[in-house]
Design a protein around this motif. Structure first.
Motif, PDB file in Angstrom:
ATOM      1  N   GLY A 114       0.807  -1.213   0.000  1.00  0.00           N
ATOM      2  CA  GLY A 114       0.000   0.000   0.000  1.00  0.00           C
ATOM      3  C   GLY A 114       0.838   1.258   0.000  1.00  0.00           C
ATOM      4  N   GLY A 115       1.860   1.300   0.869  1.00  0.00           N
ATOM      5  CA  GLY A 115       2.722   2.470   0.927  1.00  0.00           C
ATOM      6  C   GLY A 115       3.485   2.696  -0.363  1.00  0.00           C
ATOM      7  N   LEU A 116       3.933   1.617  -0.991  1.00  0.00           N
ATOM      8  CA  LEU A 116       4.683   1.746  -2.241  1.00  0.00           C
ATOM      9  C   LEU A 116       3.789   2.222  -3.384  1.00  0.00           C
ATOM     10  N   ILE A 117       2.538   1.807  -3.383  1.00  0.00           N
ATOM     11  CA  ILE A 117       1.611   2.273  -4.413  1.00  0.00           C
ATOM     12  C   ILE A 117       1.378   3.777  -4.274  1.00  0.00           C
ATOM     13  N   HIS A 118       1.223   4.244  -3.043  1.00  0.00           N
ATOM     14  CA  HIS A 118       1.086   5.685  -2.833  1.00  0.00           C
ATOM     15  C   HIS A 118       2.356   6.416  -3.246  1.00  0.00           C
ATOM     16  N   THR A 119       3.529   5.838  -2.955  1.00  0.00           N
ATOM     17  CA  THR A 119       4.793   6.446  -3.372  1.00  0.00           C
ATOM     18  C   THR A 119       4.861   6.565  -4.891  1.00  0.00           C
TER      19      THR A 119
END
Length: 484
Positions: A114-119
């Protein structure tokens, strides 16, 4: 590609490619044994590599963030070779470690997704997905090309159409209305070469040669032209080909579904659920024409065009890099995010579910809850539940990218059609492809549960935007849009 080096170490082949190209992570080694930073080498058919470089120069080169993968060198494309290569060089904080694909990372630690997708959105959004313009379009214009060919045709040597044959031109309604049947004779006029397979004597034709998705509509597969006796090039216009129809898109989709060994009647309009709280789902194979003929109001922006997990690489500090710009273009903004969600579910979540149709239905039940806003499913501690946090991250981005706030039909139309594309990913397991089919059905059920036009008058600035239908004028296939 590496002529200034004495040796090249192939670290591994990157997973997740579905085009037939080979994508390798390699380390170039100089004289004296000095090992340079790793690069990604892509090997494919010569014309495809040259085409990808042109797309990179047109849509990508001036829009990438500072830390990314770039095509710094010209393609290696020897004149007499069928094969060519591109080298993606990492620019930024790579250190001396090797990046991994988002797919590999997801299988190791799904909580990080999830965090990488937002990044990824934060890095590329300002130059790509957030540079958007109102866009009203027929769904076929952006999504017909993700489906199998409209027709498979066996070329006829005499080239005679006959009195009952069909004259077909690119972008006609014939590719969506199921009026051309197996056994009939057709003449294909003015189609462009998309791809050639000389070994199998198959020519792939479509509407045009430019990068927009509409130019890959009206796909036809032509067999038996004797390609080894003539020279054709990608993008070249073929004046006329006459042949007999062997299969239609409906035939090809039914065969793909049959290969999934369905435990239900594939000829029925509804797929029995058997899951508490999940209704029977509509069979998407009966809704293709209606979906393609819908009108959608959304946004137009630069998109990657093939945003699956294998095309996102992650560095040691959490940097996200995109590779493979073969289909980068201006297109429907939500195309990328529907593709990424489908890829997440098929390439990661399906592996975490129990086997068989029962396991696929279990994931569908969780998705049904998530799509209805029941976030308690995200609190479940098994691996599939943890991976669904990444789907929630995709939906956060989708919500900010919808033309009309909370009007999700625009997205679910895209998801239903792209999921059907993944049903044919032969590199994925049988269970993963079963989930792709059920995902298409679930998205279609959500399309049908939402009225067509729920926007208020204050939200209808899109009505002033010319559509593909407006631009085509009063051609064949006009009239009321069927309901999906």
């Amino acid at each position: 590609m590496f002529r200034e080096y004495t040796e090249v170490e192939i670290v591994r082949e990157l997973e997740g490619g579905h085009s037939g190209a080979r994508v390798l992570l390699v380390r170039p080694i100089r004289v004296g044994g000095h090992r340079d930073a790793p690069v990604v080498a892509k090997l494919d058919e010569r014309q495809s590599i040259l085409y990808e470089r042109r797309r990179y120069d047109l849509h990508v080169k001036g829009t990438l963030p500072a830390t990314t993968a770039r095509l710094l060198d010209a393609p290696a494309a020897p004149d007499k070779s069928w094969c060519a290569g591109l080298k993606y060089t990492f620019v930024g904080r790579l250190d001396d470690t090797e990046p991994v694909s988002l797919r590999e990372l997801a299988l190791r630690d799904p909580q990080k997704l999830g965090g990488l997708i937002h990044t990824l959105f934060d890095e590329f959004g300002p130059s790509w997905w957030l540079q958007r313009h109102p866009y009203r379009f027929g769904v076929w214009r952006e999504y017909e090309h993700v489906l199998p060919p409209s027709l498979v045709v066996e070329a006829l040597p005499d080239g005679e159409l006959g009195a009952t044959g069909h004259e077909l031109a690119p972008l006609g309604a014939w590719s969506r209305d199921n009026e051309v049947l197996p056994g009939e004779i057709v003449a294909l006029n003015g189609f462009a070469v998309q791809k050639l397979d000389v070994a199998k004597d198959i020519l792939y034709l479509a509407a045009g040669a430019q990068p927009e998705a509409i130019n890959r509509a009206s796909k036809v597969e032509v067999r038996g032209l004797g390609l080894n006796q003539q020279t054709l090039f990608r993008g070249e216009t073929i004046d006329r080909v006459v042949g007999r129809v062997v299969s239609t898109r409906d035939d090809l989709l039914r065969r793909s579904l049959q290969a999934l060994e369905p435990n239900f009647d594939l000829r029925a309009g509804l797929i029995p659920s058997g899951q508490d709280g999940v209704p029977d789902l509509p069979n998407p194979l009966f809704a293709i024409t209606a979906l393609l003929e819908r009108q959608v109001n959304g946004y137009l922006s630069v998109i990657h065009g093939d945003l699956h997990l294998g095309n996102v690489l992650v560095g040691p500090r959490g940097d996200a890099w995109l590779i493979d710009f073969a289909w980068t273009r201006e297109g429907h903004t939500l195309f990328d995010w529907a593709m990424l969600e489908a890829s997440l579910l098929v390439e990661v979540v399906a592996r975490l579910a129990p086997p068989g149709w029962e396991g696929a239905w279990g994931i569908v039940k969780m998705l049904h809850q998530l799509y209805r806003g029941e976030d308690r499913v995200l609190q479940e501690r098994h691996h599939a539940g943890l991976a669904l946090h990444a789907v929630k991250a995709v939906h956060d981005i989708v919500r900010a990218s919808l033309m009309a706030s909370e009007h999700w039909t625009e997205y679910y139309v895209a998801l239903s059609l792209l999921a059907l594309r993944l049903m044919d990913w032969k590199s994925e397991s049988l269970d993963a492809r079963r989930l792709a089919f059920l995902l298409s059905a679930l998205a279609l059920s959500l399309v049908r549960s939402t009225p067509h036009d729920t926007q208020s008058r204050s939200d209808q600035s899109w009505l002033e935007v010319p559509t593909d239908i407006d631009l085509r004028g009063q051609g064949p296939g006009q009239g009321p849009t069927p309901s999906a």
